[in-house]
Scaffold this motif. Sequence first.
Motif, PDB file in Angstrom:
ATOM      1  N   MET A 107       0.835  -1.199   0.000  1.00  0.00           N
ATOM      2  CA  MET A 107       0.000   0.000   0.000  1.00  0.00           C
ATOM      3  C   MET A 107       0.868   1.247   0.000  1.00  0.00           C
ATOM      4  SD  MET A 107      -3.008   1.307  -0.010  1.00  0.00           S
ATOM      5  CE  MET A 107      -3.848   2.829   0.417  1.00  0.00           C
ATOM      6  N   TRP A 108       1.946   1.214   0.819  1.00  0.00           N
ATOM      7  CA  TRP A 108       2.841   2.391   0.844  1.00  0.00           C
ATOM      8  C   TRP A 108       3.482   2.606  -0.527  1.00  0.00           C
ATOM      9  CZ3 TRP A 108       2.558   6.052   4.124  1.00  0.00           C
ATOM     10  CH2 TRP A 108       2.232   5.828   5.468  1.00  0.00           C
ATOM     11  N   ILE A 109       3.934   1.523  -1.157  1.00  0.00           N
ATOM     12  CA  ILE A 109       4.571   1.645  -2.476  1.00  0.00           C
ATOM     13  C   ILE A 109       3.579   2.170  -3.502  1.00  0.00           C
ATOM     14  CG2 ILE A 109       5.617   0.312  -4.351  1.00  0.00           C
ATOM     15  CD1 ILE A 109       6.792  -1.549  -2.214  1.00  0.00           C
ATOM     16  N   ALA A 110       2.368   1.627  -3.486  1.00  0.00           N
ATOM     17  CA  ALA A 110       1.362   2.070  -4.455  1.00  0.00           C
ATOM     18  C   ALA A 110       1.003   3.535  -4.233  1.00  0.00           C
ATOM     19  CB  ALA A 110       0.119   1.198  -4.347  1.00  0.00           C
ATOM     20  N   THR A 111       0.889   3.940  -2.967  1.00  0.00           N
ATOM     21  CA  THR A 111       0.543   5.334  -2.675  1.00  0.00           C
ATOM     22  C   THR A 111       1.632   6.276  -3.162  1.00  0.00           C
ATOM     23  OG1 THR A 111      -0.703   4.616  -0.732  1.00  0.00           O
ATOM     24  CG2 THR A 111      -0.089   6.929  -0.853  1.00  0.00           C
ATOM     25  N   ALA A 112       2.911   5.937  -2.877  1.00  0.00           N
ATOM     26  CA  ALA A 112       4.029   6.785  -3.331  1.00  0.00           C
ATOM     27  C   ALA A 112       4.087   6.846  -4.851  1.00  0.00           C
ATOM     28  CB  ALA A 112       5.338   6.251  -2.752  1.00  0.00           C
TER      29      ALA A 112
END
Length: 903
Positions: free
Chosen positions: A580-585
Amino acid sequence: MNMVWLLLSLLYISEGSSGHEVVKVGAIFSLASVNGKVSKIAIEAAERDVNADPSVLGGRKLSISIHDANYSGFLGITGAMKYMTSGTVAIIGPQDATMAQILSHLSNELHVPLLSYTALDPALATLQYPYFIQTAPNDQFQMAAITDIIGYYDWHDIVVVYTDDDHCRNSMVALGDKLEERSLKISSKVALPPYPTATRTEVRDALLKIKTMESRVIVLYTFSKTGFLVFEVAQSLGMMGAGFVWIASSWLSTVIDSYSPLPLKTTNSIQGVLTLRLHTPSSKRKRSFISRWNELSNGSVGLNAYSLYAYDTVWMIAKGLKELFDQNGTISFSKDERVGSLSGESLDFSSLGIFNEGKELLNNVLNISMTGLTGPIQFLDRYPLHPSYDILNVVKSGMKRIGYWSNYSGLSIVTPETLYERSANRSTSSQQLSSIVWPGRSRIKPRGWVLPLDGRRLRIGVPHRVSYQEFVTPGNGNGTIRGYCIDVFTAAINLLPYAVNYEFVLFGDGEKNPSYFELVNNVALKEFDAAVGDIAIVTSRTKVVDFTQPYIDSGLVVMILVKKLNSSPLAFLRPFTPMMWIATAAFFLLIGLVVWILEHRKNDEFRGNPRTQLVTILWFGFSTMFFSHRENVVSTLGRCVLVVWLFVVLIINSSYTASLTSIFTVQQLASPITGIDSLISSHVPIGFQVGSFAESYLTEQLNVQKSRLIALGSPKEYAAALKNGTVGAIVDEQPYIDLFLTEYCDFSIRGQQFTKSGWGFAFPRDSPLAVDLSTAILTLSESGRLQKLHDKWFSRKSCSSGESDLEQLQLQSFIGLFSICAGVCLLALLLHFFLTMCQFNRQLKRDPEASPSTSGSSTSTPTRLRKFLAFADKKKNRKTRYSKRKIEDNNTFPNQRREDFVH
């Protein structure tokens, strides 16, 4: 034989002293009784009045023969047989209900109607006796009136004293049925020998038995001789004083109306008694008859309600005969072939004949509609229409009317005939009676019950607990018992308007908590007069005892072991998974790139050298996280993309905030149990408190196997069993668990209460003390005293409140964020300092005069520092913008020097 019956009919028609046809009617009464005396006078008066009016029977004469049964059923039967062998078309009476049942079978066979206004046994109103007509309201209506009086004064159970014969027994059955409809009851029935054989000793023994009972509301259903004996003995036993309630059936009003004033001794023994009288509305005909009564009776007996019904009954027969004569013109009898075989026996029944027009006469009477001395006369389903009673209070030498009762409107202080003109209203608020002088000359409504007067104190069972002794605990060896439950009971008892003498008796061995089922069962078996303690009100217990109003809410809950999630420097990353963090960034970068492409050709803020544009892409994308982007988006497509993305960012921010809040404020469980459903399906062992109803509830209601249940006796055992895994959860009542959690912090309630109940005090069924204590408990609750008692015993703070930081956000949880922020700040300061030093050195090289002295004096270092600070304080001169500012500033301030603008 047929010729014989024809001759008998001709003889019947020709009989009469003056050549008139005579219609024979019989009457059976005990002429020495009150009702026998007034009936004889009224019947003879009615006979004369009927014969005086030739329009009634068309010139025929009514002949009424009165037979004296003299309180003997045998004589009554012989009299009836005499009438039925002599061409009698109807019989008034009999006076006694037992005799009426026997004669009704005979009248059914011979079709001779029986009309009685004194044999008012409710059982005689059945279809089994079609030829028996009760011309006055039978006793089921009198019992309904008595029931309404009892309910009006909020009494719940009564004692009945009655003569043990068919009439009185059946009336008591009717009273019991009426009381049951109102959730009231007869607590005891005391039978007296049949009238008139009751002796003073028998009456005394019966009243002594009643005197030891709780109920003080006594209904007396008997006859005059026995009734006055009961009152005389009751007065000698002190049972006619304050606190007692006596309700006598209509026999008492009948005697007072007939023989008033009564002897002084008798009058004194019946003061304050309530009684009933058949209500007859006032009318001109009634007043005229009352004025004639002294002449008719020669002052031998006073007029009562039954004399009016006797008069009207004769007229009902006369009206029925008139209708019969108008239809058929004659009356006749025929032989009953079934009794022919008995003619040769010593008893000759061959003269018994069937009244051929008996069915028509019966129907004519039942369908009659006339107005008599008792008011409008009409039958509905064989019952007189609108039965009603006067309710009377015996005061001094007479009776005071305190109200009326009618089957139409219940209790009222308005005459029933007035209420017939209005819509029926039986609501509680519409029921009214006037003030009453009760026995003992008291005007205060008696409570209706007392504690048993058997010379002992009430034994109150109290559980001998070994755990959670804040609820119930023995004193320090002095015999006293303390605790929250005891304080509530004592406070409630002190609110009662009467004294209660009681003692506490411990139940249990003191080594383990006792069985509460056995404690309650001992109350039901009368081994205890009550049970006080932490007793849950559950269905199985309410079947055997009565409970007071609950004084504390309770219910079963599930408690499990919990642990607090350890904080870490990167706790702020927990709401999102790595993907989720990677997708958000990635999306922040993507949105910045997309908007740059869409705005590059139109928007100067997205143009410039490559490095500037790259920084703009990164800055714009990530600044949307906080809705703080400063670049204007001018293209339509760019705005559309930005609107959608900002909505996505809003959802992401909200979800992140909620998830992070939940992580930091909600305890993480040591087991997957989330409530009773998951506990049952998990198959883990379940702990319960010794003596609690939780065991039976889990096995009987939730079908939990007994092998999974483990009994625990104390809070320490609770904690140990959960920590070492002996049980996976504990099921117990909410008050116990709340008290447990004030000392043990590693546990928590999971889910909601899965039962709803409370704690109350147990009493034997139908105990009036339970009702009064319920009212007292409600008073404690409304006044706030109940909460104060709770705070007195359970005011300790829970270990999870106050100074505890169990639900507070800690610095350690955010140290990662603060460290990153501090690191970025420090790096930015270092870079800024480095670049500023570089610019300062370049400035010194261009302007050597500004350099500090190199003579090695002690002031060289401070001078250099001051020059650096002055340089750092200057605004940076940017070539791209200086020329524009210079032109503007020269135009604005032409007389100032260039150095002023630099500073």
